[in-house]
Write an enzyme that holds these catalytic residues in place. Structure first.
Site, short mmCIF file in Angstrom:
data_model
loop_
_atom_site.label_atom_id
_atom_site.label_comp_id
_atom_site.label_asym_id
_atom_site.label_seq_id
_atom_site.Cartn_x
_atom_site.Cartn_y
_atom_site.Cartn_z
CB CYS A 1 -0.87 0.02 1.24
SG CYS A 1 -1.74 -1.53 1.49
NE ARG B 1 4.27 1.61 -1.69
CZ ARG B 1 5.29 1.45 -0.85
NH1 ARG B 1 6.40 2.10 -1.04
NH2 ARG B 1 5.19 0.63 0.17
CD1 TRP C 1 -0.80 -6.02 -2.33
CD2 TRP C 1 -1.19 -5.44 -4.45
NE1 TRP C 1 -0.53 -7.10 -3.11
CE2 TRP C 1 -0.76 -6.79 -4.41
CE3 TRP C 1 -1.49 -4.86 -5.68
CZ2 TRP C 1 -0.63 -7.56 -5.56
CZ3 TRP C 1 -1.36 -5.64 -6.82
CH2 TRP C 1 -0.93 -6.97 -6.75
CG ASN D 1 1.96 -0.53 3.84
OD1 ASN D 1 1.63 -1.66 3.52
ND2 ASN D 1 2.99 0.10 3.31
N GLY D 2 0.42 -3.01 5.85
CA GLY D 2 0.93 -4.14 6.62
C GLY D 2 -0.16 -5.16 6.89
CD GLU E 1 12.34 -18.91 -12.71
OE1 GLU E 1 11.61 -19.54 -13.47
OE2 GLU E 1 12.20 -17.68 -12.51
CE LYS F 1 12.67 -14.50 -14.19
NZ LYS F 1 11.79 -15.51 -13.84
CD GLU G 1 11.00 -13.43 -18.30
OE1 GLU G 1 11.56 -14.10 -17.41
OE2 GLU G 1 9.85 -12.97 -18.19
CG HIS H 1 20.20 -39.69 -21.73
ND1 HIS H 1 20.49 -41.02 -21.95
CD2 HIS H 1 20.14 -39.52 -20.39
CE1 HIS H 1 20.57 -41.64 -20.77
NE2 HIS H 1 20.37 -40.74 -19.81
CE LYS I 1 4.50 -9.35 -13.03
NZ LYS I 1 5.78 -10.01 -12.87
C1 F6R Z 1 8.80 -15.28 -16.14
C2 F6R Z 1 7.40 -14.95 -15.95
C3 F6R Z 1 6.37 -15.83 -16.57
C4 F6R Z 1 5.20 -16.06 -15.60
C5 F6R Z 1 4.06 -16.79 -16.31
C6 F6R Z 1 2.93 -17.14 -15.38
O1 F6R Z 1 9.65 -14.39 -15.50
O2 F6R Z 1 7.07 -13.98 -15.33
O3 F6R Z 1 6.91 -17.04 -16.98
O4 F6R Z 1 5.66 -16.80 -14.51
O5 F6R Z 1 3.58 -16.00 -17.37
O6 F6R Z 1 2.39 -16.00 -14.80
P1 F6R Z 1 1.45 -16.10 -13.54
O7 F6R Z 1 2.28 -16.63 -12.41
O8 F6R Z 1 0.99 -14.70 -13.30
O9 F6R Z 1 0.34 -17.03 -13.88
#
Ligand code: F6R
Length: 607
Positions: free
Chosen positions: A2, A27, A75, A101-102, A483, A487, A490, A506, A602
């Protein structure tokens, strides 16, 4: 997370508050509100959604005589993101307004206690409980600061609060514990906020409040007190020379870096209120009515899918529940075999990912029980699931997911303990170690993160010219290898593949040569010797190796990255931070747009 702002001074307060909230927008929030006192009367304006909705309400009323007020962007943590849950909250008498907030961990207990004394509640929030608790404190002839001190002594959890009293309209009180709060000292005006940008155009003189401090502000005075004793506390004034944009990122160059460094706090927030230290048990009231499943299907995409894979190892080991981990975009179109006894755990940071939602809906058609594990309160996954576990990680702004995965791992860890206890498959000594170790984790990680970043920077300089990477790991570290590769590709656009170390021979081993480096997870566990022998095969082909490893292990690689050894599965948290930091440093060194990689949004909400 928040956003909070409080103002008392000589200007009309409401525009200062709304403008301050605008500068805290980064935020993330789902509702907003302000409270001010005009002609001795408390006014509260709140709106769901973006600040523009609040501004519309503000424009429709007269508020220019009010020179003190409080403002908040929320939030959601307790209660869905609707207007009645938005802040400020007012006590039953209408005298006090408060922003918070919290998370108050024992708010249910306090709410029941207040209900017995005749209080009623208009929201689902822990914050409304707290403002009424302060009000109750004043009934026993306590002054407002005494009542705040008394009420805060009864609550457990994290808070940053600002309180406005309509009978003393120029005075504000603000206190904090484990949630940020900073005081801005102006000329004939004073400010408090959760973050400096809120008031930066008006003053650069700031005082950082420490935990358990209470500040009293009027336009021309301020004093900081110990919240328990109300004794004065000496503070020093700092001068800020950042610009607003840098400050919004808390001084970090990118949100991704900020969010990696937030992980210790995210871990604490995620287990807050979920561990009972008396009997070392995990409390997940959200799952109270659900017995441990016979079979579990984890459904997710991307980083959340990797978290699910990690969870499988732990849930199988501690709770002896067979787990399948499913890529949601495959699951949703498969000829599924499911029935009413199956439980599906949908993991999604955003709670809006189209494939995950579609997979959940299909599972529902078979009568399966759905548990949503997500970050965004009131999101589609949360609304459509039968049971919801929130990760409480705060908004994740960088497109590349970091702290969300960290919080998912914490919740999966707690879930494995919870079901392990229900099924009596988790030995007491393992449970005790698991609790003690995760409680210590945030501090250890916080101490180590700067050092990890330094090593990540060194390695990024040595390896960022590579065009391809292999990431290898076994056991718990295999999902992390996936992962790490995700990263890197990406955000830096360098090709990377994650493999289970044992699979390398393999086929993929054909790729290895001096130009094709390997990033290995070679931690001290029962599979270390196996990983070591896989790495010897890489070395035999001239491949360069970065290996995350523990002190004292006999490993001869090009670039060891030695990290402190933690307890069992918790080593993954330190390793995850290393993988994230390495990807970040490579991408930043190559000048990529780290927070907003090309072609990515996102959350993937379209078909
Ligand atoms: C990678 C990334 C994506 C998400 C994926 C699922 O850094 O952000 O691979 O993890 O699109 O997103 P959510 O978790 O929001 O369903």
């Amino acid at each position: 997370m928040c956003g909070i702002i409080g103002y008392t001074g000589h200007r009309p307060a409401v525009p200062v508050l709304v403008e301050g909230l605008r500068r805290l927008e980064y935020r993330g929030y789902d509702s907003a509100g302000v409270a001010y006192v005009q002609n001795g009367e408390m006014s509260v304006l709140r709106a769901e959604g973006k600040l523009a909705s609040l501004e519309e309400k503000v424009a429709g009323v007269s508020h220019h005589l009010a020179t003190t007020g409080i403002g908040h962007t929320r939030w959601a943590t307790h209660g869905v993101p609707v207007e009645r849950n938005a802040h400020p909250h007012v006590d039953n008498s209408g005298r006090l307004a408060m922003i918070h907030n919290g998370i108050i961990e024992n708010f249910e207990e306090q709410r029941e206690w207040l209900k017995e004394r005749g209080y009623h509640f208009n929201s689902d929030t822990d914050s409304e409980v707290l403002v009424n608790l302060i009000s109750e404190g004043m009934k026993a002839d306590r002054s407002l600061p005494e009542a705040i001190s008394w009420a805060l002594g009864r609550v457990e959890g994290a808070y940053a609060i600002v309180v406005l009293d309509c009978t003393d309209p120029e005075r504000l009180y603000a206190a904090r514990h484990a949630s940020p709060m900073v005081f801005g000292k102006g000329v004939g005006e004073n400010f408090v906020a959760s973050d400096i940008p809120a008031f930066l155009p008006y003053t650069r003189e700031v005082i950082f409040l420490d935990d358990d401090e209470l500040v009293e502000l009027t336009p021309s005075s301020w004093r900081v007190m110990d919240v328990k004793t109300l004794e004065p506390v000496e503070k020093t004034i700092d001068h800020i020379n950042w610009d607003v944009q840098a400050a919004q990122k808390g001084g970090y160059k990118h949100f991704m870096l900020k969010e990696i460094f937030e992980q210790p706090k995210v871990i604490t927030d995620c287990f807050a209120g979920r561990i009972n230290m008396q009997d070392m048990s995990v409390q997940l009231p959200e799952l109270e009515s659900l017995a441990a499943p016979k079979r579990l299907h984890i459904l997710a995409c991307g980083t959340s899918y990797h978290a699910g894979m990690w969870g499988k190892y732990l849930i199988e080991s501690w709770a002896r529940i067979p787990v399948s981990v499913e890529i949601a975009s495959e699951f949703r179109y498969r000829d599924l075999i499911l029935d009413e006894d199956d439980v599906v755990l949908s993991i999604s940071q955003s709670g809006e990912t189209a494939d995950t939602l579609a997979g959940m809906r299909r599972a529902k058609e078979f009568g399966a029980t759905i548990i949503g594990l997500c970050n965004v309160v009131g999101s589609s996954v949360a609304r459509e699931a039968d049971h919801v576990l929130y990760t409480q990680a705060g908004p994740e702004i960088s497109v590349a997911s970091t702290k969300a995965m960290c919080s998912q791992l914490v919740l999966l860890y707690l879930l494995a303990m919870h079901w392990g206890r229900q099924k009596k498959t988790l030995p007491d000594d393992v449970r005790d170690n698991a609790v003690k170790s995760i409680l210590a984790l945030p501090t250890v990680l916080e101490t180590e993160l700067p050092r990890l970043r330094t090593r990540a920077t060194e390695l990024s300089r040595l390896y960022s010219a590579s065009h391809s990477f292999m990431y290898l790991g076994r056991g718990f570290q295999f999902p992390l290898a996936l992962e790490g590769a995700l990263k890197l590709k990406e955000i830096s656009y360098i090709h990377a593949e994650g493999y289970a170390s044992g699979e390398m021979k393999h086929g993929p081993i054909a790729l290895i040569d001096p130009e094709f480096p390997t990033f290995a997870l070679a931690l001290h566990d029962e599979l270390f010797l196996k990983v070591k022998s896989n790495l010897e095969e890489v070395q035999a082909r001239g491949g360069r190796i970065i290996a995350l490893t523990h002190p004292g292990l006999d490993l001869n690689v090009t670039d060891p990255w030695i990290i402190p050894e933690l307890w069992g599965p918790l080593d993954s948290f330190m390793a995850l931070s290393c993988l994230q930091l390495f990807a970040y440093e490579v991408a930043d060194y190559l000048g990529k747009d780290v927070d907003q990689p090309r072609n990515l949004a996102k959350s993937v909400t379209v078909e």
